[in-house]
Design a protein around this motif. Structure first.
Motif, short mmCIF file in Angstrom:
data_model
loop_
_atom_site.label_atom_id
_atom_site.label_comp_id
_atom_site.label_asym_id
_atom_site.label_seq_id
_atom_site.Cartn_x
_atom_site.Cartn_y
_atom_site.Cartn_z
N LYS A 15 26.45 4.40 64.54
CA LYS A 15 25.66 3.38 64.02
C LYS A 15 24.23 3.81 63.02
N VAL A 16 24.68 2.88 61.51
CA VAL A 16 23.87 2.70 60.22
C VAL A 16 23.61 2.08 60.07
N VAL A 17 22.26 2.91 59.80
CA VAL A 17 20.39 2.15 59.84
C VAL A 17 20.61 1.46 57.91
N ILE A 18 20.20 0.40 57.53
CA ILE A 18 20.07 -0.08 56.27
C ILE A 18 18.90 -0.58 55.93
N VAL A 19 17.90 -0.46 55.63
CA VAL A 19 16.34 -0.69 55.55
C VAL A 19 16.45 -1.47 54.04
N GLY A 20 15.93 -2.66 54.21
CA GLY A 20 16.23 -3.46 53.16
C GLY A 20 16.81 -4.75 53.15
N GLY A 21 16.65 -6.35 52.96
CA GLY A 21 17.65 -7.26 52.88
C GLY A 21 17.95 -8.26 51.98
N GLY A 22 17.95 -7.24 50.47
CA GLY A 22 18.35 -8.11 49.56
C GLY A 22 19.62 -7.63 48.48
N GLU A 23 19.67 -7.69 47.20
CA GLU A 23 20.84 -7.75 46.57
C GLU A 23 21.56 -6.21 46.72
N GLU A 24 20.69 -4.92 46.63
CA GLU A 24 20.91 -3.82 46.88
C GLU A 24 21.47 -3.33 48.72
N ASP A 47 19.39 7.79 66.35
CA ASP A 47 20.45 7.80 67.13
C ASP A 47 21.38 7.19 65.85
N ALA A 48 21.23 7.45 64.37
CA ALA A 48 21.75 6.36 63.44
C ALA A 48 22.74 8.05 62.61
N ALA A 49 23.80 7.34 62.39
CA ALA A 49 24.38 8.92 62.23
C ALA A 49 24.66 8.44 60.27
N LEU A 50 23.84 7.56 59.60
CA LEU A 50 23.35 7.86 58.46
C LEU A 50 22.72 6.58 58.06
N LEU A 90 22.69 -6.19 50.10
CA LEU A 90 24.08 -6.37 50.59
C LEU A 90 25.30 -5.72 49.67
N ARG A 91 24.88 -4.78 48.98
CA ARG A 91 26.24 -4.11 48.40
C ARG A 91 26.18 -3.03 49.09
N LYS A 92 25.67 -2.71 49.96
CA LYS A 92 25.61 -1.04 50.58
C LYS A 92 26.68 -1.88 51.87
N VAL A 93 26.05 -3.50 51.89
CA VAL A 93 26.22 -3.79 53.91
C VAL A 93 28.32 -4.37 53.15
N ARG A 94 28.74 -4.93 52.54
CA ARG A 94 30.31 -4.38 52.37
C ARG A 94 30.76 -4.10 51.97
N LEU A 95 30.72 -2.57 51.59
CA LEU A 95 31.30 -1.16 51.42
C LEU A 95 31.32 -0.73 52.50
N LEU A 96 30.02 -1.24 54.07
CA LEU A 96 30.69 -0.13 55.08
C LEU A 96 30.98 -1.11 55.47
N LEU A 97 30.94 -2.78 55.58
CA LEU A 97 32.02 -3.43 56.92
C LEU A 97 33.42 -3.26 56.48
N LYS A 98 33.68 -2.41 55.75
CA LYS A 98 35.07 -2.01 55.95
C LYS A 98 35.63 -1.31 57.09
N ALA A 146 31.64 0.92 61.18
CA ALA A 146 30.21 1.27 62.33
C ALA A 146 29.66 -0.06 62.47
N ARG A 147 28.02 0.46 63.56
CA ARG A 147 27.78 -0.42 63.99
C ARG A 147 26.10 -0.86 62.85
N ILE A 148 26.25 -1.98 61.92
CA ILE A 148 25.17 -1.29 60.89
C ILE A 148 24.32 -2.90 61.50
N ASN A 149 22.94 -2.09 61.38
CA ASN A 149 22.08 -2.55 61.85
C ASN A 149 21.17 -2.19 60.27
N VAL A 150 20.25 -4.18 60.16
CA VAL A 150 20.20 -3.76 58.58
C VAL A 150 18.19 -4.53 59.19
N VAL A 151 17.18 -3.71 59.08
CA VAL A 151 15.95 -3.79 58.52
C VAL A 151 15.69 -4.55 57.69
N ALA A 152 15.08 -4.91 58.41
CA ALA A 152 14.03 -6.00 56.99
C ALA A 152 13.95 -7.31 57.48
#
Length: 471
Positions: free
Chosen positions: A14-23, A72-75, A25-33, A36-42
Motif C-alpha cells: 500500500k502506498v498513500v498519496i495525500v492530495g488530488g491535483g497535479e502533484e 499499513d502503508a509502505a510509503l 498525478l505526477r506521483k501516481v504516473r510514476l507509481l503505476l509502473k 503497488a496498491r495506490i490509495n489517493v486521499v483527497a
C-alpha cells in the motif's frame, strides 16, 4: 551522503498519496509502473486521476486527511502543501517513510530521476539540491540506453541455466555475458534480427573465445548541429568500435562518440583524390568481419544521396548484419534553421530533392518539368554545378526572376543565407565565395527576411551559355 540509495519492493504493498491535483498525478504516473496498491486521499480528483480510478488502477478515498488512513502503508507522499506537516507527523508516528513534495525538511525520502528500462532501472539523485541537473543527467542516460534493453535483460534471465550448464565459470562465462550485453548478440537483439541473434548466441555458447562477425550501422548525422542527432544515433556512436565517417561530419558530432573508437575518414573532396565507393565498402566489410561494431556515419540521412543503399547491398552480399538509423536530411534541417517553409498553402504543395552532381559531372534531370511555374526543389551538391544548373533551367524556360535561397553551413554557427534569383545564382555564389556545403532552394524563399540574410536583386541572366562552359 545524506540519502542512502536503495530499491524498494512495492509489489502488492500500500502506498498513500495525500492530495488530488497535479502533484499527486505526477506521483501516481510514476507509481503505476509498479504493482503497488495506490490509495489517493483527497476530497476531489484531477480528471486523469479520476480516469485511473474508474479503470481500477487506484483507490480513491474521497475524504479529508486523517492519520489512520496511513495505517499499513509502505510509503506516503504528501502532495498538498497545506497538509505537509500533518502528513509528515502521522507518517513519522507510524515509522513510514514520507515525502512532502518540494519540502525536504519534512521528507524522510526523496524520489530520484528515473530511467526506466524495466527490469533495468537507473536512478539519479541530487539530494534535493539540483532537480534540474538530475533531469538533465536523466535525459543523457536515456539517450544511451535503448528502449529494448529491458527485454534483453529479461531474455538473459531465461538463459542463465543454459549458460551455467554449457559455459565454464570464470573468464569464459564473463566473456560470454560481455558479448551478450555489449557485443554482437546484443546488437542483433536490439535490431530485431532474430536470425542473427540466434546464430550469434549459439556460436557464443559453443565457443566463447571464437571471433564473431560484427555488424554495421548506417547512421545519419543530420545537417551538422550535434543537437539534431537522434537519440539512437548518439547511442550508436557510444557503442561503436570503428567509425567510418564523411568529410563533412563536424568535430562536435565526433566528440559524442566513444573515445577509444577507431576513426576512419572516407569523405569525398571535390576536384581531389577521394576514396571510391568500392573502397569504402571494402573497409566496412573488413572491419565487420573482424568482429567489430562499425558505424558508417553520414551527413544528413543515409538514404538521401548518401549511398546507404549501395553500402547495405554490399554488406548483405557478405552476410554482414546491417541496421539503419535515419537522420534529418540537410534539405529539411537547413530549411527549418532559416525559417524556409518547404510546403505552404497557396504557394506549393510539394518539394523535389535532387542532386546537382553525378560521377560523370552534372546530374541530368527533366529540366523542362522543373522549369514549370510553381515548382519548388532543393539541390544537394549543387555549388560547383550552379552555372550548369541555372543554364539548363533558363534554357528550359524558367522565369529568370524565380526566387532562390542558398543556405551554406546550415544549422552551424557559421551558417550563411543568401537570396537571389535563378538568373543571378552563379554570380551570387561566386561573389560571396560560397564553397559549401550548401543547399540551393529554387522556387522558395524564407517566410520572413531578417538582417542576417544577404539579398541580391533579381535580374535576367545574360550569357548563361558561357557561364555553363566556365563552370
Amino acid at each position: 551522503m545524506r540519502y542512502f540509495p536503495l530499491f524498494l519492493d512495492l509489489d502488492n504493498r500500500k502506498v498513500v498519496i495525500v492530495g488530488g491535483g497535479e502533484e499527486a498525478l505526477r506521483k501516481v504516473r510514476l507509481l503505476l509502473k509498479t504493482k503497488a496498491r495506490i490509495n489517493v486521499v483527497a476530497p476531489a480528483l484531477h480528471e486523469e486521476l479520476a480516469a485511473y480510478r474508474n479503470d481500477g488502477r487506484i483507490v480513491w478515498l474521497a475524504k479529508s486527511f486523517a492519520a489512520p488512513l496511513l495505517d499499513d502503508a509502505a510509503l506516503v507522499y504528501s502532495a498538498d502543501d497545506d497538509l505537509h506537516h500533518d502528513v509528515a507527523v502521522a507518517a513519522g508516528d507510524r515509522g513510514i517513510p514520507v515525502n512532502a513534495v518540494d519540502d525536504a525538511a519534512l521528507s524522510t525520502f526523496i524520489t530520484p530521476s528515473i530511467v526506466d528500462r524495466d527490469p533495468v532501472v537507473v536512478a539519479i539523485g541530487t539530494e534535493g539540491t539540483s532537480p534540474v541537473l538530475g533531469m538533465g543527467l536523466r535525459s543523457r542516460i536515456e539517450a544511451l540506453l535503448p528502449q529494448a534493453l529491458g527485454s534483453l535483460a529479461e531474455a538473459a534471465s531465461h538463459l542463465r541455466q543454459s549458460v551455467a550448464e554449457r559455459v565454464p565459470q570464470g573468464n569464459r562465462r564473463r566473456s560470454f555475458w560481455q558479448r551478450y550485453f555489449f557485443g554482437s548478440i546484443r546488437d542483433s537483439f536490439l535490431a530485431g534480427d532474430a536470425r542473427s541473434y540466434t546464430r550469434e548466441l549459439e556460436a557464443a555458447l559453443i565457443d566463447v573465445t571464437s571471433p564473431s562477425v560484427g555488424r554495421v550501422s548506417l547512421v545519419g548525422a543530420g545537417p551538422g548541429d550535434p543537437e539534431l542527432l537522434t537519440l539512437k544515433a548518439q547511442r550508436k556512436l557510444q557503442e561503436a568500435d570503428v567509425i567510418v565517417h564523411d568529410r563533412l561530419i563536424g568535430p562536435g558530432i565526433l566528440e559524442l562518440a566513444r573515445r577509444d573508437a577507431i576513426r576512419i575518414p572516407v569523405g569525398k573532396t571535390p576536384f581531389a583524390a577521394s576514396p571510391k565507393q568500392s573502397e569504402i565498402n571494402a573497409i566496412l566489410i573488413r572491419e565487420a568481419k573482424a568482429g567489430r561494431h562499425v558505424v558508417r556515419l553520414k551527413g544528413g540521412d543515409p538514404y538521401v544521396f548518401g549511398r546507404g543503399g549501395e553500402e547495405q547491398a554490399a554488406l548483405a552480399d557478405q552476410g554482414i548484419p546491417v541496421d539503419v538509423v535515419p537522420g534529418i536530411t540537410a534539405a529539411l534541417g537547413c530549411a527549418a534553421s532559416v525559417g524556409l517553409p518547404l510546403t505552404q498553402r497557396g504557394q506549393n504543395r510539394s518539394i523535389t530533392l535532387l542532386t546537382g552532381a553525378s560521377e560523370d559531372g552534372l546530374a541530368q534531370h527533366d529540366w523542362a518539368a522543373l522549369a514549370k511555374p510553381g515548382q519548388a526543389f532543393a539541390i544537394y551538391m549543387g555549388v560547383n554545378a550552379a552555372g550548369d544548373i541555372s543554364a539548363e533551367l533558363l534554357d528550359a524556360g524558367i522565369d529568370h526572376r524565380t526566387p532562390v535561397t542558398v543556405v551554406e553551413n546550415g544549422t552551424l554557427a557559421n551558417e550563411r543565407v543568401m537570396m537571389c534569383s535563378i538568373g543571378s545564382l552563379w554570380e551570387t555564389l561566386a561573389l560571396n565565395g560560397v564553397e559549401g556545403p550548401a543547399i540551393i532552394y529554387v522556387g522558395l524563399k524564407p517566410a520572413t527576411t531578417s538582417a542576417d540574410i544577404l539579398t541580391f536583386p533579381a535580374r535576367e541572366a545574360t550569357g548563361h551559355q558561357v557561364l555553363r562552359a566556365a563552370s
